[in-house]
Design an enzyme around this catalytic site. Structure first.
Site, PDB file in Angstrom:
ATOM      1  N   TYR A  28     -19.142   1.960   9.165  1.00  8.86           N
ATOM      2  CA  TYR A  28     -18.478   3.178   9.632  1.00  8.86           C
ATOM      3  C   TYR A  28     -18.894   4.433   8.863  1.00  8.86           C
ATOM      4  CZ  TYR A  28     -15.321   1.634   5.851  1.00  8.86           C
ATOM      5  OH  TYR A  28     -14.817   1.188   4.673  1.00  8.86           O
ATOM      6  N   CYS A  50      38.115 -10.986  -6.737  1.00  9.90           N
ATOM      7  CA  CYS A  50      36.692 -11.272  -6.538  1.00  9.90           C
ATOM      8  C   CYS A  50      35.842 -10.400  -7.461  1.00  9.90           C
ATOM      9  CB  CYS A  50      36.317 -11.040  -5.079  1.00  9.90           C
ATOM     10  SG  CYS A  50      34.646 -11.567  -4.724  1.00  9.90           S
ATOM     11  N   LEU A  60      -9.400   7.540   0.846  1.00  9.20           N
ATOM     12  CA  LEU A  60      -8.849   8.434   1.869  1.00  9.20           C
ATOM     13  C   LEU A  60      -7.433   8.828   1.535  1.00  9.20           C
ATOM     14  CD1 LEU A  60      -9.995   6.533   5.086  1.00  9.20           C
ATOM     15  CD2 LEU A  60     -10.858   8.735   4.288  1.00  9.20           C
ATOM     16  N   CYS A 106      34.337 -16.025  -5.364  1.00  8.59           N
ATOM     17  CA  CYS A 106      35.681 -16.251  -5.900  1.00  8.59           C
ATOM     18  C   CYS A 106      36.439 -17.368  -5.196  1.00  8.59           C
ATOM     19  CB  CYS A 106      36.502 -14.967  -5.838  1.00  8.59           C
ATOM     20  SG  CYS A 106      37.016 -14.518  -4.168  1.00  8.59           S
ATOM     21  N   ASP A 130       0.838  -1.196   0.000  1.00  6.30           N
ATOM     22  CA  ASP A 130       0.000   0.000   0.000  1.00  6.30           C
ATOM     23  C   ASP A 130       0.872   1.244   0.000  1.00  6.30           C
ATOM     24  OD1 ASP A 130      -2.692  -1.271   2.122  1.00  6.30           O
ATOM     25  OD2 ASP A 130      -1.985  -1.802   0.126  1.00  6.30           O
ATOM     26  N   ALA A 131       1.978   1.160   0.754  1.00 10.94           N
ATOM     27  CA  ALA A 131       2.862   2.335   0.849  1.00 10.94           C
ATOM     28  C   ALA A 131       3.447   2.672  -0.521  1.00 10.94           C
ATOM     29  CB  ALA A 131       3.976   2.067   1.851  1.00 10.94           C
ATOM     30  N   GLU A 132       3.853   1.630  -1.251  1.00  8.58           N
ATOM     31  CA  GLU A 132       4.417   1.883  -2.575  1.00  8.58           C
ATOM     32  C   GLU A 132       3.347   2.441  -3.523  1.00  8.58           C
ATOM     33  OE1 GLU A 132       5.845  -2.116  -2.731  1.00  8.58           O
ATOM     34  OE2 GLU A 132       7.906  -1.448  -3.001  1.00  8.58           O
ATOM     35  N   TYR A 133       2.152   1.868  -3.382  1.00  8.57           N
ATOM     36  CA  TYR A 133       1.052   2.345  -4.206  1.00  8.57           C
ATOM     37  C   TYR A 133       0.768   3.819  -3.910  1.00  8.57           C
ATOM     38  CZ  TYR A 133      -3.650   2.763  -6.131  1.00  8.57           C
ATOM     39  OH  TYR A 133      -4.746   3.179  -6.830  1.00  8.57           O
ATOM     40  N   LYS A 173      -8.608   1.572  11.006  1.00 15.28           N
ATOM     41  CA  LYS A 173      -8.836   1.388   9.575  1.00 15.28           C
ATOM     42  C   LYS A 173      -8.811  -0.110   9.333  1.00 15.28           C
ATOM     43  CE  LYS A 173      -7.308   3.043   5.066  1.00 15.28           C
ATOM     44  NZ  LYS A 173      -7.256   1.776   4.332  1.00 15.28           N
ATOM     45  N   GLU A 196     -10.590   6.096  14.635  1.00 15.47           N
ATOM     46  CA  GLU A 196     -11.067   4.708  14.703  1.00 15.47           C
ATOM     47  C   GLU A 196     -10.162   3.834  13.851  1.00 15.47           C
ATOM     48  OE1 GLU A 196     -14.504   6.310  12.592  1.00 15.47           O
ATOM     49  OE2 GLU A 196     -14.504   4.497  11.349  1.00 15.47           O
ATOM     50  N   CYS A 204      34.553 -17.406   0.154  1.00 12.75           N
ATOM     51  CA  CYS A 204      33.686 -16.522  -0.618  1.00 12.75           C
ATOM     52  C   CYS A 204      32.979 -17.322  -1.717  1.00 12.75           C
ATOM     53  CB  CYS A 204      34.530 -15.405  -1.230  1.00 12.75           C
ATOM     54  SG  CYS A 204      33.626 -14.397  -2.413  1.00 12.75           S
ATOM     55  N   CYS A 253      35.204 -11.398   2.360  1.00 13.83           N
ATOM     56  CA  CYS A 253      36.066 -12.082   1.399  1.00 13.83           C
ATOM     57  C   CYS A 253      37.427 -11.383   1.393  1.00 13.83           C
ATOM     58  CB  CYS A 253      35.415 -11.988   0.018  1.00 13.83           C
ATOM     59  SG  CYS A 253      36.524 -12.421  -1.313  1.00 13.83           S
ATOM     60  N   LYS A 282     -11.575  11.532  11.323  1.00 11.67           N
ATOM     61  CA  LYS A 282     -12.649  12.214  10.585  1.00 11.67           C
ATOM     62  C   LYS A 282     -13.133  13.408  11.389  1.00 11.67           C
ATOM     63  CE  LYS A 282     -14.217   7.696   8.912  1.00 11.67           C
ATOM     64  NZ  LYS A 282     -15.184   6.604   9.101  1.00 11.67           N
ATOM     65  N   GLU A 335     -16.823  -2.026   6.084  1.00  8.52           N
ATOM     66  CA  GLU A 335     -15.762  -2.901   5.613  1.00  8.52           C
ATOM     67  C   GLU A 335     -16.137  -4.367   5.819  1.00  8.52           C
ATOM     68  OE1 GLU A 335     -13.531  -0.965   4.384  1.00  8.52           O
ATOM     69  OE2 GLU A 335     -11.673  -2.107   4.089  1.00  8.52           O
ATOM     70  N   LYS A 349      -1.495   5.588   8.473  1.00 17.53           N
ATOM     71  CA  LYS A 349      -1.140   4.174   8.260  1.00 17.53           C
ATOM     72  C   LYS A 349      -0.134   3.653   9.288  1.00 17.53           C
ATOM     73  CE  LYS A 349      -3.175   3.202   4.212  1.00 17.53           C
ATOM     74  NZ  LYS A 349      -2.430   2.610   3.131  1.00 17.53           N
ATOM     75  N   ARG A 390     -17.181  -1.579  -4.003  1.00 22.33           N
ATOM     76  CA  ARG A 390     -16.852  -0.210  -4.354  1.00 22.33           C
ATOM     77  C   ARG A 390     -16.585  -0.067  -5.859  1.00 22.33           C
ATOM     78  NH1 ARG A 390     -11.979   3.267  -1.779  1.00 22.33           N
ATOM     79  NH2 ARG A 390     -10.687   1.607  -2.626  1.00 22.33           N
ATOM     80  N   ASP A 431      -8.686  -3.595   7.566  1.00 19.28           N
ATOM     81  CA  ASP A 431      -8.027  -4.032   6.334  1.00 19.28           C
ATOM     82  C   ASP A 431      -8.866  -5.103   5.647  1.00 19.28           C
ATOM     83  OD1 ASP A 431      -6.188  -4.178   4.374  1.00 19.28           O
ATOM     84  OD2 ASP A 431      -4.640  -5.193   5.542  1.00 19.28           O
TER      85      ASP A 431
HETATM   86  S1  IVH Z   1     -14.050   6.096   5.917  1.00 27.42           S
HETATM   87  C1  IVH Z   1     -14.932   8.941   2.217  1.00 27.42           C
HETATM   88  N1  IVH Z   1     -13.394   4.472   7.843  1.00 27.42           N
HETATM   89  O1  IVH Z   1     -10.245   2.558   3.724  1.00 27.42           O
HETATM   90  C2  IVH Z   1     -14.091   7.897   2.801  1.00 27.42           C
HETATM   91  N2  IVH Z   1     -12.754   3.890   5.644  1.00 27.42           N
HETATM   92  O2  IVH Z   1      -8.516   4.161   1.943  1.00 27.42           O
HETATM   93  C3  IVH Z   1     -14.876   6.929   3.589  1.00 27.42           C
HETATM   94  N3  IVH Z   1     -11.582   1.751   5.505  1.00 27.42           N
HETATM   95  O3  IVH Z   1     -12.335   2.769   0.968  1.00 27.42           O
HETATM   96  C4  IVH Z   1     -14.030   5.908   4.184  1.00 27.42           C
HETATM   97  N4  IVH Z   1     -11.660   1.269   7.637  1.00 27.42           N
HETATM   98  O4  IVH Z   1     -12.360   0.614   2.372  1.00 27.42           O
HETATM   99  C5  IVH Z   1     -13.323   4.716   6.524  1.00 27.42           C
HETATM  100  N5  IVH Z   1     -12.944   3.107   9.660  1.00 27.42           N
HETATM  101  C6  IVH Z   1     -12.877   3.352   8.350  1.00 27.42           C
HETATM  102  C7  IVH Z   1     -12.263   2.453   7.457  1.00 27.42           C
HETATM  103  C8  IVH Z   1     -12.208   2.769   6.113  1.00 27.42           C
HETATM  104  C9  IVH Z   1     -11.278   0.851   6.449  1.00 27.42           C
HETATM  105  C10 IVH Z   1     -11.207   1.610   4.086  1.00 27.42           C
HETATM  106  C11 IVH Z   1     -12.336   1.778   3.140  1.00 27.42           C
HETATM  107  C12 IVH Z   1     -11.935   2.928   2.271  1.00 27.42           C
HETATM  108  C13 IVH Z   1     -10.467   2.908   2.396  1.00 27.42           C
HETATM  109  C14 IVH Z   1      -9.864   4.247   2.117  1.00 27.42           C
END
Ligand code: IVH
Length: 710
Positions: free
Chosen positions: A241, A447, A96, A426, A46-49, A131, A129, A423, A441, A305, A189, A329, A152, A133
């Site tokens: 949520y 080498c 997000l 070599c 996710d971090a790389e993305y 997040k 709250e 080594c 080595c 939020k 989720e 994260k 989604r 996964d």
């Molecule tokens: S709020 C408008 N709350 O994270 C945004 N999202 O990277 C509404 N997710 O698509 C999302 N836990 O799949 C919210 N407590 C949480 C969450 C959460 C997981 C996921 C969700 C969202 C993604 C965003």
């Protein structure tokens, strides 16, 4: 990692360049979206993305022309795959923004306050709250009845998975209470608990089916089953949520509305809390992180939020994410897999690094098949054995590492790993210095793993100082196969002259008649570099410029040093009181040269593999003596031993003085000793000197001899 760090790379200078990068980046992001959303098989973390996304945003901020409606910045996720009916979300399902560092959280709060033009005293309530996964889903209720469930998808259009969602226990078929809105789209989720995930994988194994890499993939794969009875057999859960379309929102706040969802029959996360400062949010983040491993389900961060819904409306959205929320994260992710082999890699400095070859496993969304084991001691400390099941961790973007072994899963007959002492590249001896964790080595001259780096050092300014042979040229000559070891620098012109189908240097790209001639002249000139530079150029561990001078001042010629080093035997630690032989003593007795340096020198010259390249090199060079040190002094070239107490100077001063005058100072008396300087309390060395008929002097006599009386 802070968001800034990864998006900060320099931006292209012109629109065409930016457009090119933008197109490639968009393509890459779309590919990852497809793998993540449709194939449940992400290929990067996710971090790389997120870093790719940030780069895209940065490009578009600088070149707004690139922000076209089909840019990934304007869409979320991936279009549905086609197997299910499509559902257009009445209110887009957004994503997000991310925070990675605590500064990013403070920055988020400040940004919100700025946007709302709040005064310093105005209170701003923000909820925090976990997040979850899993994967987000939209559940539509009409008149209190569940009528449609959707994924989604790309945020605008998702897939109709009503029948699958209906199988989830946490999803009420009818809303409870009598105050639920007529139309209510609940968002949340879908996820799988750790216990259920393990049990599912056990069933998969028993049925001969592939196992899921992690709970999120298992949840995604289960929700998108075409046969709902399969989904029903998969233990999915749901946390509510948020909400989308709603005929009424009977609350002023985010948390109030989520509590309503709880009253209407949904599972809501118990760790949701409201704070009024970034510090409060961060403290809660840490508390949740501490609880993370005992929650029983995967979370990958904390979502903040803005609590008041009127403020949320004012804040609105930026492209794909709300301005009123952010995901903070967590850094690390772990997984278990099998260690198939331990490879030894040799680095540029000769360091041997063990690398774990793993059965590929997804860690934090990335398939990992290699991980570092750090070094020999770490392997022993963790008792990592081939065949073991190991815990692998990725923290941020660092190289994955093996954290620990799962001992119960050790196969019978697994034996402790024996770290190689040669080594693998070599075949030279690989040695470990006292107090060092790294084994290295010693085949510095041959080498392959170290060759280019060594050659670069050899020609560098303070070493052989060959003009026209920079890093780039060395790499090129190495690639062409023309310079593989130092001696070949000096035979280059000759080999070229002799032909053998060699491409002439002046005909190579980037070279011409003049530059080739200049290079050969520079090489010629380098043949007579002083002995200390030549020694330094060899790149022996611990032999920097200063130690090279110390060694060459004493030994004068490289051949003499080599001869002593070959004969030297260091003290045997097993034998109490062993001091090593004379040759060893001669080296360690040089001022400033201790046992660590001495050992490194010995290891280098005693490595048989270094002999051919060293012979070849010495045949090519004619090094000049480093400096004409007191050639005329009365003790030049003599070997002196100091013993007993000295009264006018310290032992070190005495040594330094003798060496300055061109004498060699030794630690023990032998036939080669010329003078023994004996102070009060001198014992066995003095006796031995007398036995051997060696000249003995008092401290004063010595000073008189060298002309430094008083
Ligand atoms: S709020 C408008 N709350 O994270 C945004 N999202 O990277 C509404 N997710 O698509 C999302 N836990 O799949 C919210 N407590 C949480 C969450 C959460 C997981 C996921 C969700 C969202 C993604 C965003």
């Amino acid at each position: 990692m802070s968001a800034k760090e990864t998006s900060d790379g320099e931006l292209p200078p012109s629109l065409p360049d930016a457009a090119k990068e933008h197109a490639a980046l968009s393509e890459e992001i779309r590919g990852h979206d497809r793998r993540y959303y449709q194939e449940d098989a992400p290929a990067i973390s996710d971090a790389e993305y997120d870093a790719l996304r940030r780069r895209l945003d940065a490009l578009e901020a600088e070149f707004p022309e690139l922000k076209t409606p089909d840019s990934p910045s304007q869409t979320v996720g991936a279009a549905p795959s086609g197997a299910f009916a499509k559902v257009r979300h009445a209110v887009p399902m957004l994503s997000l923004g991310n925070a990675f560092a605590e500064e990013d959280v403070a920055e988020f709060v400040a940004r919100v306050r700025r946007f709302l033009q709040m005064k310093p005293d105005d209170e701003l309530a923000i909820s925090a709250e976990p997040k979850i996964d899993g994967l987000s889903a939209s559940l539509l209720y009409r008149d209190g009845r569940f009528v449609r469930g959707a994924t989604r998808g790309d945020g605008a259009v998702g897939e109709d998975v009503t029948r699958n969602i209906a199988t989830i226990d946490d999803v009420p078929e009818r809303l409870e209470g009598d105050d639920a809105p007529e139309v209510l789209e609940v968002r949340g989720e879908v996820y799988m608990s750790h216990a259920d995930f393990r049990a599912l994988n056990e069933r998969q194994v028993a049925a001969g089916k592939p196992v899921f890499a992690n709970p999120r993939n298992a949840a995604a794969g289960s929700l998108r089953q075409l046969d709902p009875s399969v989904t029903a057999s998969r233990p999915l859960r749901f946390f509510a949520y948020a909400w989308g379309e709603a005929s009424a929102v009977p609350s002023d706040t985010q948390t109030g509305m989520v509590k309503n969802l709880g009253r209407w029959g949904f599972s809501i996360n118990p760790l949701m809390k409201v704070f009024t400062s970034a510090e409060g949010l961060i403290a809660h983040y840490r508390a949740i992180e501490a609880e993370r491993s005992s929650l029983g389900y995967d979370i990958d961060g904390v979502v903040y939020k803005v609590d008041r819904l009127d403020l949320q409306r004012r804040l609105g959205f930026v492209s794909r994410s709300p301005r009123w929320a952010i995901a903070h994260k967590f850094p690390a992710e772990q997984a278990t897999t099998v260690l198939e082999a331990i490879d030894i890699q040799v680095g540029r400095t000769g360091a041997l690094t063990p690398v774990a070859k793993l059965t590929p496993v997804t860690v934090g969304g990335v398939v990992v098949s290699n991980a570092t084991l750090h070094n020999e001691d770490e392997i022993a400390r963790k008792d990592v054995r081939v065949g073991d099941t190991v815990i692998v961790q990725r923290a941020g973007d660092v190289i994955p590492q093996v954290v620990a072994v799962v001992p119960e899963k050790r196969p019978k007959g697994a034996t402790p790993f024996v770290f190689p002492t040669v080594c693998p590249v070599c075949g030279s001896h690989a040695v470990r210095e006292e107090g060092e964790v790294v084994r290295r080595c010693t085949g510095g001259l041959i080498c392959r793993a170290q060759a280019v780096e060594r050659l670069r050092h050899f020609v560098s300014r303070n070493a052989m100082d060959i003009d026209g042979l920079g890093d780039k040229q060395i790499s090129a000559f190495y690639e062409w196969g023309q310079i593989r070891q130092p001696s070949e620098i000096f035979t280059l012109e000759r080999r070229e002259r002799d032909g053998d189908g060699l491409i002439l240097l002046r005909n190579r790209e980037g070279w011409g008649e003049t530059s080739a001639k200049n290079l050969y002249a520079a090489i010629e000139d380098a043949r007579t570099r002083t002995t200390d530079r030549l020694l330094y150029a060899l790149g022996i561990r611990h032999v920097g410029e200063v130690n090279a001078k110390r060694l060459m001042r004493h030994f004068v010629s490289l051949e003499a040093l080599r001869d002593a080093a070959r004969r030297a035997t260091p003290p045997d630690p097993e034998v109490k009181g062993d001091k090593g032989n004379d040759a060893w003593a001669e080296i360690v007795d040089i001022e400033g040269i201790g046992p660590i340096v001495a050992r490194a020198v010995i290891d280098f010259f005693q490595e048989p593999q270094n002999d051919p390249p060293l012979d070849a090199l010495l045949a090519e060079v004619k090094p000049e003596p480093m400096e004409q040190v007191a050639r005329e002094s009365p003790v030049a070239g003599l070997t002196v031993v100091f013993t007993g107490a000295l009264e006018k100077m310290t032992r070190d001063e005495a040594k330094a003085m003798a060496e300055r005058l061109g004498a060699k100072v030794a630690g023990s008396v032998s036939k080669k000793t010329d003078i023994v300087v004996a102070g009060p309390g001198a014992g066995s060395k003095l006796a031995k000197a007398r036995d051997l008929g060696i000249e003995t002097l008092s401290e004063d006599e010595w000073l008189a001899r060298v002309g430094e009386t008083g």
